[in-house]
Design a protein around this motif. Structure first.
Motif, mmCIF file in Angstrom:
data_model
loop_
_atom_site.group_PDB
_atom_site.id
_atom_site.type_symbol
_atom_site.label_atom_id
_atom_site.label_comp_id
_atom_site.label_asym_id
_atom_site.label_seq_id
_atom_site.Cartn_x
_atom_site.Cartn_y
_atom_site.Cartn_z
ATOM 1 N N ASP A 134 75.276 65.949 66.527
ATOM 2 C CA ASP A 134 73.895 66.931 65.897
ATOM 3 C C ASP A 134 74.314 67.373 65.072
ATOM 4 O O ASP A 134 73.386 67.839 63.670
ATOM 5 N N GLU A 173 73.363 67.890 71.152
ATOM 6 C CA GLU A 173 72.596 67.677 70.154
ATOM 7 C C GLU A 173 73.334 69.118 69.300
ATOM 8 O O GLU A 173 73.490 69.314 68.245
ATOM 9 N N GLU A 174 74.657 69.793 70.221
ATOM 10 C CA GLU A 174 75.049 70.743 69.397
ATOM 11 C C GLU A 174 76.153 71.114 69.816
ATOM 12 O O GLU A 174 76.416 70.904 71.349
ATOM 13 N N SER A 188 71.509 59.866 68.858
ATOM 14 C CA SER A 188 71.645 59.690 70.347
ATOM 15 C C SER A 188 72.813 58.951 71.333
ATOM 16 O O SER A 188 72.282 57.980 70.791
#
Length: 326
Positions: free
Chosen positions: A111, A85-86, A64
């Motif tokens: 991520d 996140e994507e 994060s």
């Protein structure tokens, strides 16, 4: 605020009182309590003791913005993290951010990538929650012709960080791959926006196989991960911070000297093809040669079968082992 609280808890060997956190951050006890609860929901184990305060017991493999920034020990590189996140590709994202004026040293981290890019437009396998996908924005003040050397600066920095942080024998496959044994664990892609004599920005994308434990059939013989080699899980945010620290140190030296003489000897020590037979693949043909190492501008020096020495430039040229990838 969350990153600051994480940093304070990490750096203290004792409990950190709620009062200390409130005074340092100029917030209420309720605000601090809410952040502590958020951290616990994300998987951090935090011990709270009345009249003593808070203490981190265990940190999970969290990726994060707050986690990464709380671990940074740099002046510039990675001090400002943009987390996804994507996303399609961190290189694509950071290029858009560069066009919007984001500053030197900004780091994009994802991520998962759904359109990860490798050298020559190849795709990069990018599953969720296992690996490192990051791109660093640089605004160097040097001639555009010197920018390709930044790929080698990053490769060397990442190799040294993994060696130091995880104790693994990482080597470099010129110019932009990291390997363990005969298998790839990292690829680096450098892209540039420039005028004839001026660099607008440079983006260095880094993809590292960190916690993957299985690979597609076509990659089983060519790829591995840090977790497979170490036989234990790796905390990605800590490794990112270590890579940024190493890169900042080496970038400052490179920006001053504008050549690779300062790391040439150490880079060649990690170069897996040095003093080995290699296959040089050029657009116009292929030939076997003996690799001598890199020169101070990052080109690979090879000795051809007729004894002639040649300089191999990165770009459209690939170098392979005689019998395979290494």
């Amino acid at each position: 605020m969350k990153a600051e609280i994480l940093k304070m808890l990490r750096e203290s060997k004792e409990y950190v009182s709620g009062q200390q956190l409130c005074e340092r951050l100029q917030v209420s006890r309720t605000a601090v309590w809410k952040v502590i609860k958020q951290l616990e929901n994300e998987g951090y184990q935090i011990e709270a003791v009345r009249n003593r305060g808070y203490r981190i017991v265990e940190c999970p493999d969290v990726l994060s913005q707050e986690e990464i920034e709380s671990l940074m020990q740099t002046e510039c590189m990675g001090r400002h993290v943009i987390y996804y996140e994507e996303t399609d590709s961190t290189n694509t994202r950071i290029k858009h951010l560069a066009e919007q004026g984001k500053k030197h040293g900004t780091l994009a981290v994802a991520d998962r990538q759904n359109s990860g890019k490798g050298r020559r437009g190849r795709s990069w396998e990018s599953p969720l929650g296992e690996n490192i996908y990051m791109s660093l924005l640089l605004r160097p003040t040097m001639e555009p012709s010197k920018a390709p050397m930044l790929t080698l600066v990053m490769a060397y920095s990442a190799a040294m960080a993994i060696r130091e942080q995880e104790g693994l024998e990482v080597g470099i496959k010129w110019p932009n791959d990291l390997v363990i044994g005969t298998k790839k664990i990292c690829g680096i892609l450098t892209e540039m926006s420039a005028e004839i004599d001026y660099i607008n920005y440079v983006v260095i994308g880094v993809g590292i196989n960190v916690n993957m434990q299985s690979f597609p059939e076509e990659l089983c013989e060519k790829a591995t991960s840090l977790r497979v080699e170490k036989e234990s899980p790796i905390k990605r945010s800590a490794l990112i911070a270590c890579i940024m620290k190493k890169f900042e140190e080496n970038y400052e030296r490179f920006a001053k000297e504008q050549n690779l003489k300062f790391l040439q000897e150490d880079y060649n020590r990690l170069l897996v093809s040095k003093e080995k037979e290699v296959r040089v693949l050029e657009p116009g043909g292929e030939y076997n040669a003996y690799a001598l190492g890199i020169n101070e501008t990052g080109e690979l020096l090879v000795r051809k079968e007729d004894g002639e020495e040649e300089t191999v430039f990165a770009g459209e040229v690939s170098v392979r082992g005689i019998y395979g990838y290494i």
